[in-house]
Design a protein around this motif. Sequence first.
Motif, short mmCIF file in Angstrom:
data_model
loop_
_atom_site.label_atom_id
_atom_site.label_comp_id
_atom_site.label_asym_id
_atom_site.label_seq_id
_atom_site.Cartn_x
_atom_site.Cartn_y
_atom_site.Cartn_z
N THR A 58 -8.60 -20.39 33.31
CA THR A 58 -8.87 -21.03 32.02
C THR A 58 -9.80 -20.20 31.15
O THR A 58 -9.60 -20.10 29.93
N ASP A 108 -12.30 -32.50 27.27
CA ASP A 108 -13.65 -32.61 27.82
C ASP A 108 -14.71 -32.76 26.73
O ASP A 108 -15.78 -33.29 26.97
N THR A 136 -9.80 -28.31 27.63
CA THR A 136 -11.15 -28.08 27.09
C THR A 136 -11.49 -29.10 26.01
O THR A 136 -12.58 -29.69 26.00
N LEU A 154 -8.81 -19.08 27.35
CA LEU A 154 -9.60 -19.50 26.18
C LEU A 154 -10.16 -18.29 25.44
O LEU A 154 -10.26 -18.30 24.21
#
Length: 536
Positions: A27, A426, A423, A31
Amino acid sequence: MSSLLAATPTPEAPPHTGGLLLLMDGTAGLLTVAALGIVLLLVLIIKVRLQPFVALLAVSIAVGLSAGLSVTELFGTVQRSTSVSMIESGMGGILGHVAIIIGLGTMLGAILEVSGGAEALSSRLLNLFGEKRAPLAMGLTGLIFGIPVFFDVGIFVLAPIVYAAAKRSGKSILLYAMPLLAGLSMTHAFLPPHPGPVAAAGLFKVDLGWVILMGVIVGIPAVLAAWAYAAWIGKRLFVPVPQDMVEAADEAKAAVAAERAARRAAVGGPTDGAGAGAGTATGKSTGTGKSTGTGTGSGSVAVAEGLGGDPAEQPPSLSTVFLIIGTPLLLILAATFSSIALDPSTFRSVVEFFGHPFVALTIALLMAYYLLGIRRGWSRKSLETVSTASLKPVGNILLVVGAGGVFGAVLKGSGIADALADTFNDVGLPIIVLAWLISVVLRVAQGSATVAIVTTAGIVVPLVEGQDLSQAHLALIIMAISAGSIFASHVNDGGFWIVAKYFGISERDTLKSWTVLETVLSVAGFAMAALLSVFI
């Protein structure tokens, strides 16, 4: 030999491991690729001044390779195979829906513009509302005429009427220009067939009927707030009428009148009136296609006023303009709600057929050809020329929208979209808020509303997948993205300079008036969309 070849297994595509050139896994790497890709896109557009289509395509390829996609996945293979090129599917998937709608809408707007429909509408509203409410009349003109025509075209066509109203009253031109601009900007941002909302609808797979409905519900309060600010700033900031624009318009009208008189004299009578009108229309539309400022606006005035003595070329009636603009909107809305209110039947199929955007806009275009063209003496050659000329500026728009589709396909196919979704989930912010914020950042950074919309949509679409959101709710997310795409128009936006130069406003006063007006429109539109999303 053939059996040996048949037994040879087809190599599988490499897995998407993610990461910046596979140096960072998982991840974090994905990102990082997404962030660097967006930064690179902004640098290429803002600093390098690379054409947005080329920038989007180059960044899409760079992001895909950096995220671990293979060349085969990005481009396909030379030989026929089962592999699907992400670039081709991303480009074709969005343009298959958007290109037809934008093309038909552009031709419809050109016929309405060249025939004098805009001036017929504005002059009737000015007479109806009177001198004291002239700013409101200008705002309604921009709101109604902005539906079928692009923002800059609306300025070019309607600006001479703003000049006339401001010159007659002796007040600041801002008092009349800002309401007009607010109406044009609202329709451009929130309503089909404009490229932004149409492109977003295609990416989110939302029926245009829902986009139209939510665009009206969200856009009306937003434009009312913008009109309130326009009235306030118009009384506090005086900007005189730009005399060079007025003189250019007068010269163009005199030139057209002289040309028509010469043509009539050559044929020995007034029988050439329709032909002269068509010739003027043709020249005017070509100017619009090239976005040539002064010539476009004054040319339209010349068409309306220079042909005043010929009954066949009088400006069209207000009812005719409303009929042509309203027909496709009503047909599309009827088709959308028939799928909810009616059981499957022959009648519902007929309603959905005529309400499909392709069919509805084709019907409206054919109505415009007859009611505004053939019935008023235009030749088929003139109609064809005006329609063809109007499509010249569309190519750039379609390529940018298509490249945005490629960017979205790469984000999804590489796994970056899923990483972004995890993301953002979250973070805890509602998706509609994130959509607006991302669109605002992209808009302020690089200036183009269309680029902001298609890039934001490419990021947000994966975030809503699997959430079972209704078409109405998805349409509100599109409204939030559209609202963000018009936030704080400033010096990196072409619209900023069109407004400043065409209405003779200094850069400082343009920031005080136009930039703030766009911000009010954006914030009010987002607030309305966010409020409705709580209940829908």
